[in-house]
Design a protein around this motif. Sequence first.
Motif, PDB file in Angstrom:
ATOM      1  N   GLU A 325       0.641  -1.118  -0.091  1.00  0.00           N
ATOM      2  CA  GLU A 325      -0.082   0.013   0.028  1.00  0.00           C
ATOM      3  C   GLU A 325       0.808   1.410   0.146  1.00  0.00           C
ATOM      4  OE1 GLU A 325      -3.746   0.510  -0.073  1.00  0.00           O
ATOM      5  OE2 GLU A 325      -3.002  -1.291  -1.144  1.00  0.00           O
ATOM      6  N   TRP A 342     -11.111   4.400   0.533  1.00  0.00           N
ATOM      7  CA  TRP A 342     -12.051   3.631   1.097  1.00  0.00           C
ATOM      8  C   TRP A 342     -11.278   2.613   2.144  1.00  0.00           C
ATOM      9  CZ3 TRP A 342     -13.086  -2.080  -1.100  1.00  0.00           C
ATOM     10  CH2 TRP A 342     -14.185  -2.418  -0.294  1.00  0.00           C
ATOM     11  N   ASP A 343     -11.752   2.316   3.084  1.00  0.00           N
ATOM     12  CA  ASP A 343     -11.097   1.520   4.448  1.00  0.00           C
ATOM     13  C   ASP A 343     -11.643   0.095   4.033  1.00  0.00           C
ATOM     14  OD1 ASP A 343     -13.824   1.424   5.380  1.00  0.00           O
ATOM     15  OD2 ASP A 343     -13.326   2.252   7.371  1.00  0.00           O
ATOM     16  N   SER A 345     -14.629  -1.434   4.484  1.00  0.00           N
ATOM     17  CA  SER A 345     -15.644  -1.569   5.271  1.00  0.00           C
ATOM     18  C   SER A 345     -17.114  -1.425   4.205  1.00  0.00           C
ATOM     19  CB  SER A 345     -16.183  -0.861   6.401  1.00  0.00           C
ATOM     20  OG  SER A 345     -16.088   0.555   5.952  1.00  0.00           O
ATOM     21  N   CYS A 422     -10.966   3.792  -4.407  1.00  0.00           N
ATOM     22  CA  CYS A 422      -9.805   2.620  -4.125  1.00  0.00           C
ATOM     23  C   CYS A 422      -9.396   2.079  -5.410  1.00  0.00           C
ATOM     24  CB  CYS A 422     -10.714   1.567  -3.506  1.00  0.00           C
ATOM     25  SG  CYS A 422      -9.590   0.163  -3.193  1.00  0.00           S
ATOM     26  N   SER A 426      -5.369  -2.388  -4.741  1.00  0.00           N
ATOM     27  CA  SER A 426      -5.647  -2.279  -3.047  1.00  0.00           C
ATOM     28  C   SER A 426      -6.610  -3.262  -2.622  1.00  0.00           C
ATOM     29  CB  SER A 426      -6.157  -0.941  -2.781  1.00  0.00           C
ATOM     30  OG  SER A 426      -4.970   0.023  -2.702  1.00  0.00           O
ATOM     31  N   LEU A 430      -7.565  -4.655   1.337  1.00  0.00           N
ATOM     32  CA  LEU A 430      -8.650  -4.276   1.873  1.00  0.00           C
ATOM     33  C   LEU A 430      -9.670  -5.241   1.977  1.00  0.00           C
ATOM     34  CD1 LEU A 430      -8.844  -0.686   0.209  1.00  0.00           C
ATOM     35  CD2 LEU A 430      -8.358  -1.084   2.426  1.00  0.00           C
TER      36      LEU A 430
END
Length: 613
Positions: A325, A342-343, A345, A422, A426, A430
């Motif tokens: 990342e 974006w995380d 979730s 995103c 990634s 994630l």
Amino acid sequence: MRLLADGDREGATSLLRAALAEAPDDPDSLHGMACVARASGRADLAIGLAGRAIAILPAAHFHITLGCALHEQGHLEPARAALHVATLREPRDPRAHAALAAVLGEIGRWAEAEESLRAALALRPADTALLLDWGRAAILAGGADVAPRLAAGRFVVEDAGRLHELAGLLSERGRHGQAEMLYRRVRDLCPEQGAAWANHGAVLFALNRHEEALAALEQADRLAPDVAETLNNLGLVLMALGHLARAGEALARARRAAPDDVRIAINEATILGDLGEDGAAERLLRGVLADPVAAGGVEGARAGFNLGTLLLARGDLAEGWRAFEARTHLLPETRWPDILPWDGSALPRGRLLLHAEQGIGDAIQFLRYLPLCLRRVGVVLVLPPSLHRLARTMPDPEGLIASRCTLLLPGVPVPDDVVARCGLLSLPFLLEVAEVPPFVPYLLPCGFERTGSRVGLCWAGNPAFRFDRRRSIAPAMLAPLGAVAGLSFVSLQHGAVAEDRPFAMEAAAMGAWLETAQVIAGLDLVITVDTAIAHLAGAMGRPVWLLNRFGGDWRWSAAFDRVAPPRWGNGTSRWYPSLEQFRQSVPEAPDEAWREPVLALRGALERWRDRDL
């Protein structure tokens, strides 16, 4: 005034005072005293004296003195006005144009400064100082083709410093081709200075002129040994040319010369990883990341990214994806600054903007994670236009793509309901996918009728890639494949090199990537170097043989080989079960390193041809 020009201010002052005693309002004497005041560092007095002279006789050269004194006192706009009047009163005086240009440059009006200096040069074309001033103004004004005129100047050794400065300005603006012309002039002016050769070598490397860069940097090292920056660039050039062992030696020398330079430490770690010395490479990278100062900057991001690729190549996906990342700090996404990252979730409302990041091959490989992502969020997908029609061929057994994914068309604004963004690369991190996902063909899975003897061939990647020389193969080296009887070869080569074929073969009509996929669907085998063709054929489930360089990309490492041994080559791939590899076995220069894999591939091709007999 002759005394003043010779540096005798006292003598000049004595004569001028005597003249003013006889004629207090003589404008020439007043102007002369203004010149003495400027020479004495009293620009404030010069302004008053020149002003008195102009009030009596508004001569052009009086305005030059006034303008220069005002400039020295920091009164830029009055200085510009005075010097502008000087150019109007005497347009044939190059001093007026040059002085006006200096003020305009300090104001930041570089285009006007360049125009003034061009006028001065027209009046005094052999003046190299004016030419150098013009070059600086022209570069800062964004002018094109500045270097050819500069390179034609009749410079002497004393001009090398200013030429070097101008070359640096061009390099900073990405105009490496023009910078190279000036660095070459500096090198020719100072042939015994290692720094001149080193700077020329560095810009040649930036232009991917690797052999010339190597010669220049080796000469720099001979003239000035053990200079860390020279050795660092020398190591990178050798790496790009495929001389891995020599690159390792040069970078080790560079680090001994500058043990605290984290850039060099990261570069040495890269070559150590390419040479298979993973432990030493990892220690260097973790050492950089342990330094709180280095870790927080760009070099820390480089170290993190390189550590990520090292871990991924080892098969440590959980930590590898996390370290990978760091690339988002090296190449930050700037197209949508108001959309938050974006995380991973589930989104309580709105959709995710999912976008391609780097090359076409990366986009193709990581599209396999799209269905997993769609189980968690709705997606607006941003891909290069050349991939749009190909992406629409993805199978959709669960209906997720049709119901939860929108492909954003070129020129269409991002929908208002997008609340996060995103990159495709990634997704494994994630989504917390620490294994290679089970494979089913996911691009154009329906093949055409095949004959059993049609072979596609791709021998080169994008030449703009700095290390393309290591992954691409000179067409002549593949000529032995054309001697395998009974096969029909089809060129899958994109770009300018497509015309330089290793032997006679069909040239497929390829436009966007869907057309390329349709060609591949009608082939029985694809042979390619590490380009997007390998990913496309693999994603389609078509048989593909990859010619892979020593110390190649992390995704082709032995950690990702299938349990079952290869049938044809010396490696496989869990990313694409239909892919087999013909890996280089020695870290030699490309002409030598490719010899064995190409020979093995030819033998395998003969056996493949006879497989059903």
